[in-house]
Design a protein around this motif. Structure first.
Motif, PDB file in Angstrom:
ATOM      1  N   ALA A 113      15.926  -0.704  -2.423  1.00  0.00           N
ATOM      2  CA  ALA A 113      16.678   0.377  -3.076  1.00  0.00           C
ATOM      3  C   ALA A 113      18.011  -0.112  -3.643  1.00  0.00           C
ATOM      4  CB  ALA A 113      16.905   1.523  -2.092  1.00  0.00           C
ATOM      5  N   GLN A 114      18.732  -0.921  -2.886  1.00  0.00           N
ATOM      6  CA  GLN A 114      20.055  -1.359  -3.353  1.00  0.00           C
ATOM      7  C   GLN A 114      19.958  -2.176  -4.648  1.00  0.00           C
ATOM      8  OE1 GLN A 114      21.646  -4.467  -3.517  1.00  0.00           O
ATOM      9  NE2 GLN A 114      23.756  -3.756  -3.832  1.00  0.00           N
ATOM     10  N   PRO A 115      19.101  -3.206  -4.727  1.00  0.00           N
ATOM     11  CA  PRO A 115      19.027  -3.935  -5.998  1.00  0.00           C
ATOM     12  C   PRO A 115      18.455  -3.096  -7.137  1.00  0.00           C
ATOM     13  CG  PRO A 115      17.380  -4.757  -4.447  1.00  0.00           C
ATOM     14  CD  PRO A 115      18.304  -3.869  -3.679  1.00  0.00           C
ATOM     15  N   LEU A 116      17.568  -2.139  -6.826  1.00  0.00           N
ATOM     16  CA  LEU A 116      17.088  -1.251  -7.885  1.00  0.00           C
ATOM     17  C   LEU A 116      18.225  -0.369  -8.385  1.00  0.00           C
ATOM     18  CD1 LEU A 116      15.017   0.008  -9.715  1.00  0.00           C
ATOM     19  CD2 LEU A 116      14.164   1.349  -7.777  1.00  0.00           C
ATOM     20  N   GLU A 164      13.970   7.372  -5.142  1.00  0.00           N
ATOM     21  CA  GLU A 164      12.950   8.245  -5.722  1.00  0.00           C
ATOM     22  C   GLU A 164      11.959   7.452  -6.573  1.00  0.00           C
ATOM     23  OE1 GLU A 164      15.364  11.042  -7.774  1.00  0.00           O
ATOM     24  OE2 GLU A 164      15.824  12.235  -5.977  1.00  0.00           O
ATOM     25  N   ILE A 165      12.461   6.478  -7.323  1.00  0.00           N
ATOM     26  CA  ILE A 165      11.574   5.625  -8.127  1.00  0.00           C
ATOM     27  C   ILE A 165      10.627   4.847  -7.221  1.00  0.00           C
ATOM     28  CG2 ILE A 165      11.501   3.606  -9.645  1.00  0.00           C
ATOM     29  CD1 ILE A 165      14.167   4.576 -10.824  1.00  0.00           C
ATOM     30  N   LEU A 166      11.160   4.289  -6.156  1.00  0.00           N
ATOM     31  CA  LEU A 166      10.337   3.515  -5.231  1.00  0.00           C
ATOM     32  C   LEU A 166       9.298   4.393  -4.542  1.00  0.00           C
ATOM     33  CD1 LEU A 166      13.204   1.342  -3.766  1.00  0.00           C
ATOM     34  CD2 LEU A 166      11.209   0.446  -4.991  1.00  0.00           C
ATOM     35  N   ALA A 167       9.671   5.638  -4.258  1.00  0.00           N
ATOM     36  CA  ALA A 167       8.756   6.547  -3.582  1.00  0.00           C
ATOM     37  C   ALA A 167       7.650   7.036  -4.506  1.00  0.00           C
ATOM     38  CB  ALA A 167       9.517   7.744  -3.010  1.00  0.00           C
ATOM     39  N   GLY A 168       7.923   7.032  -5.809  1.00  0.00           N
ATOM     40  CA  GLY A 168       6.979   7.639  -6.724  1.00  0.00           C
ATOM     41  C   GLY A 168       6.155   6.697  -7.564  1.00  0.00           C
ATOM     42  N   GLY A 169       6.273   5.376  -7.341  1.00  0.00           N
ATOM     43  CA  GLY A 169       5.564   4.439  -8.206  1.00  0.00           C
ATOM     44  C   GLY A 169       5.025   3.225  -7.495  1.00  0.00           C
TER      45      GLY A 169
END
Length: 352
Positions: free
Chosen positions: A153-156, A306-311
């Motif tokens: 999450a942090q680097p994203l 949210e991006i990580l959770a959804g893709g």
């Protein structure tokens, strides 16, 4: 507790140290994953660069050997003060600490706080069984999001901030130079924020394949004449925005050469040698050059989760999860050698 402790270039030791005591407004986190990045590898091979090993850090106050790790996620085990967290909650950390009162913070640019410092680079971080962190930098991990993915999450969030800084508008032609971890996070940020025609440049192989899976409209091999290819694809005009995310020699010059008159170039990658810049050509074509650093925690960290959770980004980027004992052999050394295409995460609870 067990922790990785940085003592200097190529000198990181797994030691037993005291569990940190959180201060008011902080939480004690049982670390479950900590991601490694190029900055960690640079500190290990050529440091100290940002680690305050010999001189006290002006904002954090830290001096001496330090626990690295600025990409961590874990479970809240203790809170101090009136904070919106509860024990047992799984959270991701932004790592950067800001004061909230200076002019930059009031402008919303907390990553440029005049008292800014980063856990894991300027003060003890997450390559340990426990870390104390300000509660306001800790954001809840969505239910169902795997720790192996939440650890990115942090680097994203950094990639999202870079995408915001690039000045992209819907419909723009965008080129991203570099499809390593940071380039991929920037691509994911672009895909989340805008509807743009994105071309990604890197060496042929898995990185470009991953870029296509993440929505890049086109890919180009860095072995080819990429400037000519971009100009031909845009009718000789050039790309509206070029994001240089590789730091490789000559690529910033390529970015300036392939951007359109009146376009924007965003510097993300950090070159090992200072690049030469053709100021005459840049000035006569009125090119805007922008840079980016870190992220704005309140703006970027939750969307990253949210991006990580959804893709599929987490699955596509995960290289491996290693125990702390393998930090150097399977993590930092591989990063320094350039043999990692994605993210290596450390599990401080694992032994091996």
């Amino acid at each position: 507790m067990r922790a990785a402790v940085y003592h200097g270039a190529r000198d990181i030791r797994i030691e037993t140290v005291a569990v940190p005591v959180p201060r008011n407004g902080e939480a004690l986190i049982a670390v479950r994953r900590n991601g490694l990045c190029g900055t960690d590898a640079t500190e290990w091979t050529h440091g100290p660069v940002m680690v305050p090993l010999a001189e006290r850090h002006r904002a954090s106050g830290h001096l001496g050997p330090m626990i690295p790790g600025h990409e961590f996620v874990g479970e809240v085990v203790e809170v101090r003060g009136d904070v919106p967290l509860r024990t047992g909650q799984v959270v991701a950390a932004g790592a950067g600490v800001w004061c909230g009162a200076c002019d930059r913070c009031e402008q919303g640019r907390t990553n440029l706080c005049r008292s800014y410092y980063t856990l894991g680079l300027n003060a003890h971080g997450g390559l340990a069984e426990f870390v104390a962190a300000p509660a306001r930098m800790l954001h809840p991990v969505p239910d169902g999001l795997a720790l192996d993915h939440a650890g990115m999450a942090q680097p994203l969030a950094v990639g999202l901030h870079a995408a915001r800084r690039a000045g992209v508008c819907d419909g723009d032609t965008v080129v991203v130079i570099g499809a390593g971890a940071i380039g991929t996070f920037v691509l994911a940020g672009l895909q989340h924020l805008y509807t743009a025609n994105v071309t990604v440049i890197d060496l042929p192989g898995p990185k470009l394949e991953r870029a296509r899976k993440l929505g890049a409209a086109h890919t180009l091999s860095a072995d080819d004449d990429v400037v000519t290819a971009v100009l031909q694809a845009t009718g000789g005009w050039g790309a509206d925005v070029v994001i240089e995310a590789s730091g490789a020699p000559g690529q910033f010059a390529n970015a300036l050469a392939m951007v359109a008159a009146g376009g924007q170039v965003l510097a993300v990658g950090l070159p090992k040698q200072k690049p030469s810049v053709d100021l005459q050509a840049m000035t006569l074509r009125e090119i805007t050059v922008t840079s980016t650093v870190a992220h704005v925690c309140d703006e970027d960290l939750t969307p990253a989760l949210e991006i990580l959770a959804g893709g599929t980004l987490g699955d596509l980027l995960l290289d491996s999860v290693i125990p702390m004992d393998a930090l150097v052999k399977s993590g930092l050394r591989r990063l320094a050698e350039g043999s990692v295409d994605g993210k290596v995460l450390v599990d401080p609870t694992a032994r091996g």
